[in-house]
Design a protein around this motif. Structure first.
Motif, PDB file in Angstrom:
ATOM      1  N   GLU A   1       0.834  -1.211   0.000  1.00 33.04           N
ATOM      2  CA  GLU A   1       0.000   0.000   0.000  1.00 33.04           C
ATOM      3  C   GLU A   1       0.864   1.254   0.000  1.00 33.04           C
ATOM      4  OE1 GLU A   1      -3.179   0.447  -0.375  1.00 33.04           O
ATOM      5  OE2 GLU A   1      -3.789  -1.655  -0.312  1.00 33.04           O
ATOM      6  N   ARG A   2       1.984   1.214   0.733  1.00 35.17           N
ATOM      7  CA  ARG A   2       2.872   2.375   0.811  1.00 35.17           C
ATOM      8  C   ARG A   2       3.597   2.622  -0.507  1.00 35.17           C
ATOM      9  NH1 ARG A   2       5.656   0.979   5.655  1.00 35.17           N
ATOM     10  NH2 ARG A   2       7.326   0.259   4.317  1.00 35.17           N
ATOM     11  N   MET A   3       3.854   1.557  -1.264  1.00 39.62           N
ATOM     12  CA  MET A   3       4.598   1.700  -2.515  1.00 39.62           C
ATOM     13  C   MET A   3       3.742   2.206  -3.673  1.00 39.62           C
ATOM     14  SD  MET A   3       7.752   1.096  -2.076  1.00 39.62           S
ATOM     15  CE  MET A   3       8.240   1.064  -3.773  1.00 39.62           C
ATOM     16  N   VAL A   4       2.409   2.014  -3.613  1.00 37.38           N
ATOM     17  CA  VAL A   4       1.539   2.426  -4.719  1.00 37.38           C
ATOM     18  C   VAL A   4       1.676   3.919  -5.017  1.00 37.38           C
ATOM     19  CG1 VAL A   4      -0.860   2.668  -5.448  1.00 37.38           C
ATOM     20  CG2 VAL A   4      -0.073   0.511  -4.468  1.00 37.38           C
ATOM     21  N   PRO A   5       1.508   4.821  -4.021  1.00 38.52           N
ATOM     22  CA  PRO A   5       1.653   6.249  -4.359  1.00 38.52           C
ATOM     23  C   PRO A   5       3.078   6.641  -4.744  1.00 38.52           C
ATOM     24  CG  PRO A   5       1.195   5.973  -2.004  1.00 38.52           C
ATOM     25  CD  PRO A   5       1.082   4.633  -2.637  1.00 38.52           C
ATOM     26  N   GLU A   6       4.076   5.950  -4.186  1.00 35.61           N
ATOM     27  CA  GLU A   6       5.452   6.275  -4.544  1.00 35.61           C
ATOM     28  C   GLU A   6       5.721   5.949  -6.015  1.00 35.61           C
ATOM     29  OE1 GLU A   6       8.665   5.135  -2.011  1.00 35.61           O
ATOM     30  OE2 GLU A   6       7.387   5.216  -0.231  1.00 35.61           O
ATOM     31  N   LEU A   7       5.308   4.764  -6.448  1.00 36.41           N
ATOM     32  CA  LEU A   7       5.521   4.398  -7.850  1.00 36.41           C
ATOM     33  C   LEU A   7       4.681   5.265  -8.784  1.00 36.41           C
ATOM     34  CD1 LEU A   7       5.757   0.512  -7.640  1.00 36.41           C
ATOM     35  CD2 LEU A   7       7.582   2.138  -8.034  1.00 36.41           C
ATOM     36  N   ASN A   8       3.470   5.610  -8.387  1.00 36.73           N
ATOM     37  CA  ASN A   8       2.645   6.493  -9.211  1.00 36.73           C
ATOM     38  C   ASN A   8       3.291   7.870  -9.336  1.00 36.73           C
ATOM     39  OD1 ASN A   8       0.572   4.776 -10.035  1.00 36.73           O
ATOM     40  ND2 ASN A   8      -0.501   5.025  -8.103  1.00 36.73           N
ATOM     41  N   GLY A   9       3.902   8.358  -8.251  1.00 34.56           N
ATOM     42  CA  GLY A   9       4.608   9.646  -8.307  1.00 34.56           C
ATOM     43  C   GLY A   9       5.776   9.607  -9.268  1.00 34.56           C
ATOM     44  N   ILE A  10       6.513   8.501  -9.262  1.00 35.07           N
ATOM     45  CA  ILE A  10       7.649   8.353 -10.180  1.00 35.07           C
ATOM     46  C   ILE A  10       7.159   8.322 -11.618  1.00 35.07           C
ATOM     47  CG2 ILE A  10       9.474   6.768 -10.927  1.00 35.07           C
ATOM     48  CD1 ILE A  10       9.754   5.987  -7.938  1.00 35.07           C
ATOM     49  N   LEU A  11       6.086   7.580 -11.875  1.00 36.40           N
ATOM     50  CA  LEU A  11       5.557   7.500 -13.241  1.00 36.40           C
ATOM     51  C   LEU A  11       5.004   8.840 -13.712  1.00 36.40           C
ATOM     52  CD1 LEU A  11       3.824   4.009 -13.098  1.00 36.40           C
ATOM     53  CD2 LEU A  11       5.932   4.617 -14.280  1.00 36.40           C
ATOM     54  N   ASP A  12       4.369   9.603 -12.812  1.00 39.22           N
ATOM     55  CA  ASP A  12       3.893  10.943 -13.171  1.00 39.22           C
ATOM     56  C   ASP A  12       5.058  11.851 -13.547  1.00 39.22           C
ATOM     57  OD1 ASP A  12       1.278  10.195 -12.726  1.00 39.22           O
ATOM     58  OD2 ASP A  12       1.188  11.034 -10.702  1.00 39.22           O
ATOM     59  N   TRP A  13       6.148  11.752 -12.793  1.00 34.96           N
ATOM     60  CA  TRP A  13       7.312  12.580 -13.071  1.00 34.96           C
ATOM     61  C   TRP A  13       7.910  12.216 -14.436  1.00 34.96           C
ATOM     62  CZ3 TRP A  13      12.739  11.582 -13.166  1.00 34.96           C
ATOM     63  CH2 TRP A  13      13.524  12.731 -13.164  1.00 34.96           C
TER      64      TRP A  13
END
Length: 100
Positions: free
Chosen positions: A25-37
């Protein structure tokens, strides 16, 4: 592009990383942030800009390719090298057969 918990679990499985539900659950927003960047980087106009491999220009220092330039390491010492081999065959190192 965005990832969900199942996608993160699949990535962790492929990478052989054991992760609990809380970590997933903690990694989902982190990976989404990287993909957005990364998507933002794709929007930058780079027409006319040459690709570069470093921020400062580098030039390789090359030497002349000369055979037998050094008498100690230059070659022509097959017999001396093979004298240390446990088994020499036809001018090469002899090795045990490993495939039938």
């Amino acid at each position: 592009m965005s990832v969900d918990k199942a996608t993160v679990a699949k990535i962790a499985s492929l990478a052989r990383i054991k992760m609990g539900d809380e970590e997933l659950e903690r990694m989902v927003p982190e990976l989404n942030g990287i993909l957005d960047w990364v998507e933002q980087l794709g929007e930058v106009d780079v027409t006319g800009i040459e690709p570069m491999t470093a921020v400062i220009p580098k030039k390789l220092r090359l030497r002349d390719d000369v055979v037998d330039a050094d008498p100690l390491t230059g070659g022509g010492k097959r017999e001396d090298v093979l004298a240390n081999a446990p088994a020499a065959e036809h001018g090469f190192f002899g090795v045990p057969k490993v495939i039938e």
